[in-house]
Design a protein around this motif. Structure first.
Motif, PDB file in Angstrom:
ATOM      1  N   SER A  29      15.018  36.610 -33.934  1.00  0.00           N
ATOM      2  CA  SER A  29      15.393  35.837 -35.114  1.00  0.00           C
ATOM      3  C   SER A  29      16.691  35.077 -34.881  1.00  0.00           C
ATOM      4  CB  SER A  29      15.554  36.759 -36.330  1.00  0.00           C
ATOM      5  OG  SER A  29      14.319  37.318 -36.698  1.00  0.00           O
ATOM      6  N   TYR A  30      16.756  33.867 -35.413  1.00  0.00           N
ATOM      7  CA  TYR A  30      17.954  33.033 -35.329  1.00  0.00           C
ATOM      8  C   TYR A  30      18.215  32.432 -36.705  1.00  0.00           C
ATOM      9  CZ  TYR A  30      16.869  33.544 -30.409  1.00  0.00           C
ATOM     10  OH  TYR A  30      16.586  34.072 -29.172  1.00  0.00           O
ATOM     11  N   ALA A  31      19.494  32.376 -37.076  1.00  0.00           N
ATOM     12  CA  ALA A  31      19.860  31.931 -38.418  1.00  0.00           C
ATOM     13  C   ALA A  31      20.111  30.440 -38.508  1.00  0.00           C
ATOM     14  CB  ALA A  31      21.091  32.700 -38.908  1.00  0.00           C
ATOM     15  N   THR A  32      20.311  29.774 -37.372  1.00  0.00           N
ATOM     16  CA  THR A  32      20.608  28.344 -37.379  1.00  0.00           C
ATOM     17  C   THR A  32      19.812  27.627 -36.287  1.00  0.00           C
ATOM     18  OG1 THR A  32      22.446  28.504 -35.802  1.00  0.00           O
ATOM     19  CG2 THR A  32      22.970  28.800 -38.154  1.00  0.00           C
ATOM     20  N   GLY A  33      19.703  26.314 -36.448  1.00  0.00           N
ATOM     21  CA  GLY A  33      19.055  25.522 -35.414  1.00  0.00           C
ATOM     22  C   GLY A  33      19.834  25.556 -34.118  1.00  0.00           C
ATOM     23  N   ALA A  34      21.156  25.542 -34.214  1.00  0.00           N
ATOM     24  CA  ALA A  34      21.985  25.564 -33.010  1.00  0.00           C
ATOM     25  C   ALA A  34      21.770  26.851 -32.217  1.00  0.00           C
ATOM     26  CB  ALA A  34      23.458  25.418 -33.395  1.00  0.00           C
ATOM     27  N   ALA A  35      21.609  27.965 -32.916  1.00  0.00           N
ATOM     28  CA  ALA A  35      21.385  29.249 -32.234  1.00  0.00           C
ATOM     29  C   ALA A  35      20.059  29.233 -31.483  1.00  0.00           C
ATOM     30  CB  ALA A  35      21.408  30.388 -33.248  1.00  0.00           C
ATOM     31  N   LEU A  36      19.046  28.631 -32.085  1.00  0.00           N
ATOM     32  CA  LEU A  36      17.764  28.533 -31.394  1.00  0.00           C
ATOM     33  C   LEU A  36      17.876  27.657 -30.158  1.00  0.00           C
ATOM     34  CD1 LEU A  36      14.687  28.955 -31.180  1.00  0.00           C
ATOM     35  CD2 LEU A  36      14.438  26.854 -32.510  1.00  0.00           C
ATOM     36  N   LEU A  37      18.546  26.528 -30.280  1.00  0.00           N
ATOM     37  CA  LEU A  37      18.666  25.613 -29.147  1.00  0.00           C
ATOM     38  C   LEU A  37      19.406  26.273 -27.991  1.00  0.00           C
ATOM     39  CD1 LEU A  37      19.409  22.208 -30.923  1.00  0.00           C
ATOM     40  CD2 LEU A  37      17.226  23.151 -30.156  1.00  0.00           C
ATOM     41  N   ARG A  38      20.419  27.074 -28.292  1.00  0.00           N
ATOM     42  CA  ARG A  38      21.123  27.802 -27.231  1.00  0.00           C
ATOM     43  C   ARG A  38      20.170  28.769 -26.545  1.00  0.00           C
ATOM     44  NH1 ARG A  38      25.418  27.814 -31.042  1.00  0.00           N
ATOM     45  NH2 ARG A  38      24.822  29.910 -31.758  1.00  0.00           N
ATOM     46  N   ALA A  39      19.346  29.453 -27.331  1.00  0.00           N
ATOM     47  CA  ALA A  39      18.402  30.416 -26.765  1.00  0.00           C
ATOM     48  C   ALA A  39      17.359  29.720 -25.901  1.00  0.00           C
ATOM     49  CB  ALA A  39      17.719  31.194 -27.888  1.00  0.00           C
ATOM     50  N   LEU A  40      16.903  28.539 -26.316  1.00  0.00           N
ATOM     51  CA  LEU A  40      15.871  27.826 -25.568  1.00  0.00           C
ATOM     52  C   LEU A  40      16.356  27.362 -24.201  1.00  0.00           C
ATOM     53  CD1 LEU A  40      14.214  25.650 -28.358  1.00  0.00           C
ATOM     54  CD2 LEU A  40      13.236  27.634 -27.181  1.00  0.00           C
ATOM     55  N   ARG A  41      17.672  27.242 -24.033  1.00  0.00           N
ATOM     56  CA  ARG A  41      18.205  26.851 -22.726  1.00  0.00           C
ATOM     57  C   ARG A  41      18.118  27.990 -21.715  1.00  0.00           C
ATOM     58  NH1 ARG A  41      22.397  24.675 -26.254  1.00  0.00           N
ATOM     59  NH2 ARG A  41      22.071  22.411 -26.502  1.00  0.00           N
ATOM     60  N   GLU A  42      17.968  29.212 -22.205  1.00  0.00           N
ATOM     61  CA  GLU A  42      17.986  30.375 -21.316  1.00  0.00           C
ATOM     62  C   GLU A  42      16.700  31.197 -21.360  1.00  0.00           C
ATOM     63  OE1 GLU A  42      21.327  32.631 -22.569  1.00  0.00           O
ATOM     64  OE2 GLU A  42      22.816  31.145 -21.933  1.00  0.00           O
ATOM     65  N   GLN A  43      15.862  30.997 -22.366  1.00  0.00           N
ATOM     66  CA  GLN A  43      14.679  31.828 -22.537  1.00  0.00           C
ATOM     67  C   GLN A  43      13.452  30.962 -22.800  1.00  0.00           C
ATOM     68  OE1 GLN A  43      15.297  35.280 -25.265  1.00  0.00           O
ATOM     69  NE2 GLN A  43      17.337  34.429 -25.588  1.00  0.00           N
ATOM     70  N   ALA A  44      12.297  31.545 -22.554  1.00  0.00           N
ATOM     71  CA  ALA A  44      11.032  30.882 -22.863  1.00  0.00           C
ATOM     72  C   ALA A  44      10.355  31.637 -24.013  1.00  0.00           C
ATOM     73  CB  ALA A  44      10.123  30.866 -21.639  1.00  0.00           C
ATOM     74  N   PHE A  45       9.847  30.891 -24.977  1.00  0.00           N
ATOM     75  CA  PHE A  45       9.110  31.474 -26.084  1.00  0.00           C
ATOM     76  C   PHE A  45       7.706  30.887 -26.118  1.00  0.00           C
ATOM     77  CE2 PHE A  45      13.563  31.858 -27.358  1.00  0.00           C
ATOM     78  CZ  PHE A  45      13.621  33.198 -27.713  1.00  0.00           C
ATOM     79  N   ASP A  46       6.759  31.685 -26.584  1.00  0.00           N
ATOM     80  CA  ASP A  46       5.369  31.259 -26.637  1.00  0.00           C
ATOM     81  C   ASP A  46       5.019  30.581 -27.960  1.00  0.00           C
ATOM     82  OD1 ASP A  46       5.070  32.609 -24.159  1.00  0.00           O
ATOM     83  OD2 ASP A  46       4.850  34.491 -25.240  1.00  0.00           O
TER      84      ASP A  46
END
Length: 236
Positions: A29-46
């Motif tokens: 879970s991520y509370a902001t769009g910025a938090a998701l974008l940071r995660a997408l730089r390091e992780q892959a989601f389906d």
């Protein structure tokens, strides 16, 4: 299946995570769009679940950025309280694959997630039609692969991997999705099993642009297998 949920309401975020976790999915879970974008730089989601309105951006803007950066994958499900047709159309037009109206209902959420999963990552063993791409022909009924009409000898596991790749051409394929589809389980980040099989398949099948295909590794995400045009020299 790894799912990222972007929801700023803590109660809603916990409800989504609980529903998905209990169904056997892995949800972050991520509370902001910025938090998701940071995660997408390091992780892959389906799969991504995106709330329409976030503290730092709108879901539409967030999805638009993801699509411009990552292409058509992963699939995206909007979660929204908006019912106006123009809002729904706007969300789908920027790259959303589906939408669900709040309040969240567990059965509907799981049905939509599973539907997107089936559409985005078709299983390698569900279809029996012969596949022809570039110089290749794969026949699921006989489990045979030919290159320019000549049979290519591969192991059963290599065949399953090849079939999955050819059935998912053009998609960004996260490592864990490949592992689940071909091995039936997630192997783990420390294993070189999938890389070894990909390397062997690349050599055995001569997966090169001159044969009409290109297999590339996507750093920290997985692989992309694409069909190339006639005369493609392999350069971007």
């Amino acid at each position: 299946m790894r799912i990222a949920s972007v929801e700023d309401d803590p109660d809603q975020a916990e409800l989504i995570r609980k529903i998905l976790d209990e169904a056997g999915f892995e949800c972050e879970s991520y509370a902001t769009g910025a938090a998701l974008l940071r995660a997408l730089r390091e992780q892959a989601f389906d799969l991504l679940l995106v709330d329409w309105q976030l503290p730092d951006t709108s879901g539409v803007e967030l999805v638009s950025w993801v699509r411009q950066t990552s292409g058509p994958m992963p699939p995206i499900l909007f979660l929204t309280s908006r019912t106006a047709e123009e809002d729904i159309v706007a969300g789908l037009n920027v790259g959303g694959d589906d939408y669900m109206l709040k309040p969240i209902r567990a059965g509907e959420l799981l049905a939509r997630v599973r539907s997107l999963q089936r559409r985005a990552y078709p299983e390698a063993t569900l279809e029996t039609d012969v596949i022809r791409r570039g110089s290749y022909c794969l026949d699921p009924r006989t489990r045979a692969i030919t290159l320019d009409g000549e049979p290519v000898a591969v192991s059963p596991r290599e065949y399953e991997l090849a079939l999955f790749l050819f059935r998912n051409m053009g998609r960004l394929l996260p490592r864990d999705v490949v592992e689940q589809a071909v091995w039936g389980r997630t192997i783990g980040t420390g294993s070189r099993t999938i890389d070894t099989h990909m390397s062997r398949l690349r050599v055995k099948l001569a997966l090169r642009p001159e044969n009409g295909v290109r297999l590339t590794s996507v750093y920290s995400h997985g692989y992309r297998f694409e069909e190339t045009g006639t005369g493609d020299d392999g350069h971007a």
